[in-house]
Design a protein around this motif. Structure first.
Motif, mmCIF file in Angstrom:
data_model
loop_
_atom_site.group_PDB
_atom_site.id
_atom_site.type_symbol
_atom_site.label_atom_id
_atom_site.label_comp_id
_atom_site.label_asym_id
_atom_site.label_seq_id
_atom_site.Cartn_x
_atom_site.Cartn_y
_atom_site.Cartn_z
ATOM 1 N N VAL A 1 0.831 -1.205 0.000
ATOM 2 C CA VAL A 1 0.000 0.000 0.000
ATOM 3 C C VAL A 1 0.863 1.251 0.000
ATOM 4 O O VAL A 1 0.578 2.224 -0.714
ATOM 5 N N GLU A 2 1.928 1.240 0.777
ATOM 6 C CA GLU A 2 2.825 2.401 0.826
ATOM 7 C C GLU A 2 3.527 2.603 -0.509
ATOM 8 O O GLU A 2 3.703 3.741 -0.964
ATOM 9 N N THR A 3 3.921 1.498 -1.150
ATOM 10 C CA THR A 3 4.556 1.606 -2.466
ATOM 11 C C THR A 3 3.601 2.214 -3.491
ATOM 12 O O THR A 3 3.979 3.066 -4.295
ATOM 13 N N ALA A 4 2.346 1.769 -3.462
ATOM 14 C CA ALA A 4 1.351 2.324 -4.382
ATOM 15 C C ALA A 4 1.101 3.798 -4.110
ATOM 16 O O ALA A 4 0.882 4.593 -5.037
ATOM 17 N N ARG A 5 1.149 4.182 -2.845
ATOM 18 C CA ARG A 5 0.930 5.590 -2.513
ATOM 19 C C ARG A 5 2.081 6.470 -2.993
ATOM 20 O O ARG A 5 1.871 7.575 -3.494
#
Length: 216
Positions: A154-158
């Motif tokens: 999720v952090e990578t996508a953000r």
């Protein structure tokens, strides 16, 4: 007597299996598998290998050699965002909990051997509960790793944008399955020791004062 010996032997083998499975899981690199759809790019006429697989300690990308992951214990002094600090704390917890579970399994196996030799009901109960708590600790470590992996994606996508991860498929590999198997085997060993304690307690009540022989 034969049933009691079978319970002791099954519990000992279960503990050994639990240790072997967890040791293999901790040392392997197939906890987290990331597959990227090939967009047709190439380097020197060779299609790019964008997929990777990761373990607790390192990650391997495509055909390249594996590289160590960021050391979460040496990252406290780095200026990072709160979300990244949370990820590092989760990773740090996993790297402590699962190796600790390995040590606890060894200690539990020794206690189980002593309790089977002495045929002490209190020691058998204590060792059985010890294995159950050890299984719960392994379960906690695996659960934290799953949460950590999800939050990392999720952090990578953000950070990079949702469009950059649309062709990415994530899954968990056989290393995680080994850890689940270790947890189940450890809980089974604890349950067998509790059953053995109950069986031994009933037998001692039926024949009070009878000396108990060593089974294992």
């Amino acid at each position: 007597m034969a049933l009691l010996a079978a319970l002791f032997l099954s519990a000992a083998l279960g503990a050994l299996l639990s240790f072997a499975l967890l040791a293999a899981a901790v040392a392997s690199d197939y906890w987290y598998i990331l597959e990227v759809a090939n967009t047709g790019g190439s380097r020197g006429g060779t299609p790019l290998q964008l997929s990777s697989h990761s373990g607790l300690w390192r990650t391997c990308e495509g055909q390249n050699s594996c590289v160590p992951l960021i050391d979460p214990f040496s990252s406290d002094s780095l200026e990072t965002s709160p979300s990244l600090q949370h990820l590092l704390s989760l990773h740090r917890t996993v790297m402590v909990v699962l190796p600790l579970s390995l040590i606890l399994i060894v200690c539990g196996w020794v206690c189980g051997l002593l309790s089977s030799l002495s045929q002490s009901v209190p020691l058998l109960l204590l060792t059985g509960c010890y294995f159950l708590l050890g299984g719960a600790l392994t379960l906690a470590g695996v659960s934290i790793y799953i949460s950590y992996s999800h939050l990392a994606f999720v952090e990578t996508a953000r950070v990079y944008g949702a469009q950059h991860v649309q062709g990415v498929h994530i899954s968990f590999g056989w290393s995680l399955a080994l850890a689940w198997g270790s947890c189940a085997s450890e809980v089974l060993s604890g349950a067998l020791l509790l059953i053995a304690a109950r069986f031994l307690s009933l037998r001692q009540r039926q024949r009070p004062g009878t000396p108990q022989s060593v089974v294992i």
